[in-house]
Write a protein that holds these residues in place. Structure first.
Motif, PDB file in Angstrom:
ATOM      1  N   PHE A   1      -5.644  -0.464 -12.703  1.00 30.96           N
ATOM      2  CA  PHE A   1      -7.359  -0.323 -12.211  1.00 30.96           C
ATOM      3  C   PHE A   1      -7.559   0.686 -11.400  1.00 30.96           C
ATOM      4  CE2 PHE A   1     -10.580  -2.782  -9.613  1.00 30.96           C
ATOM      5  CZ  PHE A   1     -11.616  -2.030  -9.955  1.00 30.96           C
ATOM      6  N   THR A   2      -8.553   1.545 -11.807  1.00 30.13           N
ATOM      7  CA  THR A   2      -9.411   2.587 -10.825  1.00 30.13           C
ATOM      8  C   THR A   2     -10.656   2.382 -10.766  1.00 30.13           C
ATOM      9  OG1 THR A   2      -8.971   5.003 -10.195  1.00 30.13           O
ATOM     10  CG2 THR A   2      -9.349   4.515 -12.722  1.00 30.13           C
TER      11      THR A   2
ATOM     12  N   TYR B   1      -3.431  -0.852  -8.606  1.00 27.71           N
ATOM     13  CA  TYR B   1      -4.857  -0.465  -8.316  1.00 27.71           C
ATOM     14  C   TYR B   1      -4.965   0.831  -7.741  1.00 27.71           C
ATOM     15  CZ  TYR B   1      -9.202   0.565  -6.112  1.00 27.71           C
ATOM     16  OH  TYR B   1     -10.392   1.370  -5.309  1.00 27.71           O
ATOM     17  N   ILE B   2      -5.212   2.076  -8.393  1.00 20.59           N
ATOM     18  CA  ILE B   2      -5.203   3.297  -7.841  1.00 20.59           C
ATOM     19  C   ILE B   2      -6.744   3.833  -7.517  1.00 20.59           C
ATOM     20  CG2 ILE B   2      -4.778   5.775  -8.469  1.00 20.59           C
ATOM     21  CD1 ILE B   2      -3.004   4.652 -10.975  1.00 20.59           C
ATOM     22  N   ASP B   3      -6.685   4.088  -6.021  1.00 20.83           N
ATOM     23  CA  ASP B   3      -8.028   4.447  -5.526  1.00 20.83           C
ATOM     24  C   ASP B   3      -8.298   5.923  -6.032  1.00 20.83           C
ATOM     25  OD1 ASP B   3     -10.210   4.748  -4.047  1.00 20.83           O
ATOM     26  OD2 ASP B   3      -9.263   4.122  -2.130  1.00 20.83           O
ATOM     27  N   ALA B   4      -9.609   6.400  -5.999  1.00 19.91           N
ATOM     28  CA  ALA B   4     -10.033   7.472  -6.670  1.00 19.91           C
ATOM     29  C   ALA B   4      -9.776   8.582  -5.450  1.00 19.91           C
ATOM     30  CB  ALA B   4     -11.715   7.563  -6.569  1.00 19.91           C
ATOM     31  N   PRO B   5      -9.223   9.907  -6.150  1.00 19.83           N
ATOM     32  CA  PRO B   5      -9.263  10.181  -7.591  1.00 19.83           C
ATOM     33  C   PRO B   5      -8.088   9.734  -8.344  1.00 19.83           C
ATOM     34  CG  PRO B   5      -8.642  12.051  -6.310  1.00 19.83           C
ATOM     35  CD  PRO B   5      -9.053  10.932  -5.241  1.00 19.83           C
TER      36      PRO B   5
ATOM     37  N   ILE C   1       0.744  -1.043   0.151  1.00 23.03           N
ATOM     38  CA  ILE C   1       0.134  -0.040  -0.034  1.00 23.03           C
ATOM     39  C   ILE C   1       0.917   1.244  -0.036  1.00 23.03           C
ATOM     40  CG2 ILE C   1      -1.667   1.303   1.318  1.00 23.03           C
ATOM     41  CD1 ILE C   1      -2.798  -1.187   2.161  1.00 23.03           C
ATOM     42  N   ILE C   2       0.417   2.187  -0.753  1.00 19.96           N
ATOM     43  CA  ILE C   2       1.137   3.545  -0.796  1.00 19.96           C
ATOM     44  C   ILE C   2       0.249   4.564  -0.306  1.00 19.96           C
ATOM     45  CG2 ILE C   2       2.230   5.425  -2.246  1.00 19.96           C
ATOM     46  CD1 ILE C   2       3.299   3.255  -4.330  1.00 19.96           C
TER      47      ILE C   2
ATOM     48  N   MET D   1      -1.424  -1.113  -4.321  1.00 23.37           N
ATOM     49  CA  MET D   1      -2.586  -0.403  -4.070  1.00 23.37           C
ATOM     50  C   MET D   1      -2.323   1.022  -3.791  1.00 23.37           C
ATOM     51  SD  MET D   1      -5.717  -2.541  -2.168  1.00 23.37           S
ATOM     52  CE  MET D   1      -4.905  -2.636  -0.718  1.00 23.37           C
ATOM     53  N   LEU D   2      -2.609   2.134  -4.564  1.00 23.02           N
ATOM     54  CA  LEU D   2      -2.169   3.539  -4.337  1.00 23.02           C
ATOM     55  C   LEU D   2      -3.372   4.185  -3.815  1.00 23.02           C
ATOM     56  CD1 LEU D   2      -0.168   5.527  -7.112  1.00 23.02           C
ATOM     57  CD2 LEU D   2      -1.242   6.504  -4.901  1.00 23.02           C
ATOM     58  N   GLU D   3      -3.205   4.442  -2.517  1.00 24.64           N
ATOM     59  CA  GLU D   3      -4.406   4.948  -1.719  1.00 24.64           C
ATOM     60  C   GLU D   3      -4.057   6.337  -1.283  1.00 24.64           C
ATOM     61  OE1 GLU D   3      -7.197   3.391  -0.918  1.00 24.64           O
ATOM     62  OE2 GLU D   3      -6.381   1.679  -2.230  1.00 24.64           O
TER      63      GLU D   3
END
Length: 342
Positions: free
Chosen positions: A159-160, A132-136, A34-35, A108-110
Motif C-alpha cells: 500500500f502506498t 506500507y511505502i510512504d511517498a514517493p 519502521i525503515i 512501514m518504509l519511510e
C-alpha cells in the motif's frame, strides 16, 4: 487504452494475492517496524500509532525501527535527532533490515529518498511482511513497477499513499458530496531535487489529490514548465479534464477545486497525519490495500509522463505508452537485482 493495460496488471496481482492468513498476523498485537528515520513522518506516525486511542489502531504497535536513510539529502542530517526521539517512545533501534524483520509482523518504509525504496522493499517482500511505502513510492516509474512486480512474485500486499489523499474534505468529494466529478484542478508546492523526477519529489502531493477525486483513467497530458511554476493539463478517457499546478514561487499551499454535477467545491489542504495513519492501520489488519495497484502505478506514470512532456517542450504524452515502454525495463531491473542477491 490505459485502463486495459492496468486492468490486466491488476488481474495478475489479484490472482496471486489471495490475502491468506500468512499475510495477516494472528498474534493479538500486530508488531510494526519502521525503515528510515530521516523524515518527520517516521516520528509522527509512530506517535500516532502508539499513543492514539482509536479502534482502528487498537492492537497495533510500533516496536522496532531501522534508522538508515540517505545522509546526502538535507533530511539525512536529522537521522540522529529522529532516532533519539523514536527511542524515547520505547521503540527498539536495530542495526539492519534483517534484524527488524525478525522482530515485526508488518513494515512501514519511510525513507525519504525514493531511490532507496526498491532495494529496501525487496527483503521485506521476500520475508512475506505486508508493506506500507510512504511517498514517493520510488525514484522512477520503472522502480515503482518493479516494486509491484516483486510484490506479485512474493505474494505480499503493498500500500502506498500521500497523506493529502485522506483529508476529510477531499474524501467527502471523492465519496459523492458534489455528485459525479466532471473535472478538478489541484495545486501544491513543487520544489524539485536533482536526484528525483521533478514531480516525484514534492509535486506528488497535489497529483494525489487530483487522482483522489478524479480516479484513474488519465489518457494524455501536456506540461508547461517555467522556473517558478508547472502546469499539467490532462484529459481522462471519458473526456473529463483535470489540471495540476506546481508552485515554486510566491505563496505556497495545498488545495484545489472539484467540479461536480451537483456543485463546485474547494478541496481541502493538509490538516494532520491521523487519517492516513488510520488507513495504514486498517491495511495492516485486513491485508487489503486501500488504493489499488492500478491507481498507484498510474499516478507515477502521470508524473513520469509530465517529465517527458517537459523534455519535449510541452508535447502530449500518452500514459498507456509510457507504462508499456517502462514495464520491460522494470522487469529487467528486478531480475538483475534478484540475481545479484542470489
Amino acid at each position: 487504452m490505459i485502463r486495459r493495460i492496468l486492468f490486466v496488471v491488476v488481474l495478475l496481482f489479484v490472482s496471486v494475492w489471495p490475502l491468506s492468513a500468512q499475510h495477516i498476523p494472528s498474534d493479538e498485537e500486530i508488531r510494526i517496524g519502521i525503515i528510515g528515520l530521516d523524515t518527520s513522518h517516521s516520528l509522527a506516525y509512530a506517535k500516532l500509532i502508539n499513543q492514539t486511542d482509536s479502534s482502528s489502531l487498537a492492537g497495533l504497535r510500533v516496536v522496532a525501527a531501522y534508522p538508515k536513510g540517505n545522509p546526502d539529502l538535507a533530511t539525512g542530517e536529522r537521522i540522529p535527532e529522529f532516532t533519539e526521539d523514536v527511542r524515547k517512545l520505547g521503540i527498539e533501534i536495530v542495526g539492519s533490515i534483517d534484524e527488524l524483520l525478525a522482530r515485526v509482523d508488518v513494515v512501514m518504509l519511510e525513507t525519504r529518498d525514493g531511490r532507496m525504496h526498491l532495494e529496501q522493499a525487496l527483503p521485506v517482500l521476500k520475508a512475506g511482511k505486508p508493506l506500507y511505502i510512504d511517498a514517493p513510492l520510488a525514484g522512477s516509474l520503472g522502480e515503482a513497477i518493479a516494486i509491484y512486480e516483486a510484490a506479485q512474485r512474493y505474494n505480499v500486499p503493498v500500500f502506498t499513499a500521500e497523506p493529502l489523499r485522506y483529508t476529510p474534505k477531499t474524501q467527502a468529494i471523492a465519496e459523492g458530496k458534489v455528485g459525479e466529478i466532471i473535472g478538478a484542478a489541484t495545486y501544491s508546492p513543487a520544489p524539485t531535487h536533482p536526484t528525483h523526477s521533478d514531480l516525484f519529489w514534492y509535486g506528488g502531493h497535489g497529483v494525489a489529490m487530483l487522482y483522489t477525486v478524479m480516479g484513474p483513467g488519465c489518457e494524455v497530458l501536456w506540461r508547461v514548465h517555467t522556473q517558478g511554476t508547472d502546469a499539467v493539463i490532462c484529459r481522462w478517457e471519458d473526456d473529463r479534464l483535470g489540471t495540476y499546478r506546481g508552485i515554486r514561487s510566491g505563496k505556497r499551499g495545498y488545495g484545489g477545486t472539484a467540479f461536480g454535477t451537483d456543485g463546485i467545491v474547494r478541496l481541502g489542504g493538509f490538516e494532520d497525519y491521523l487519517p492516513v495513519v488510520l488507513k495504514v492501520g486498517s491495511f495492516f489488519k485486513s491485508g487489503k490495500p486501500p488504493v489499488s495497484a492500478e491507481e498507484s502505478l498510474e499516478i507515477y506514470a502521470f508524473m513520469a509522463a509530465a517529465d517527458k512532456s517537459k523534455r519535449l517542450g510541452g508535447q502530449p504524452v500518452y500514459l498507456e505508452k509510457m507504462l508499456a515502454n517502462t514495464r520491460k525495463e522494470a522487469r529487467q531491473k528486478l531480475e538483475q537485482i534478484l540475481s545479484e542477491r542470489n
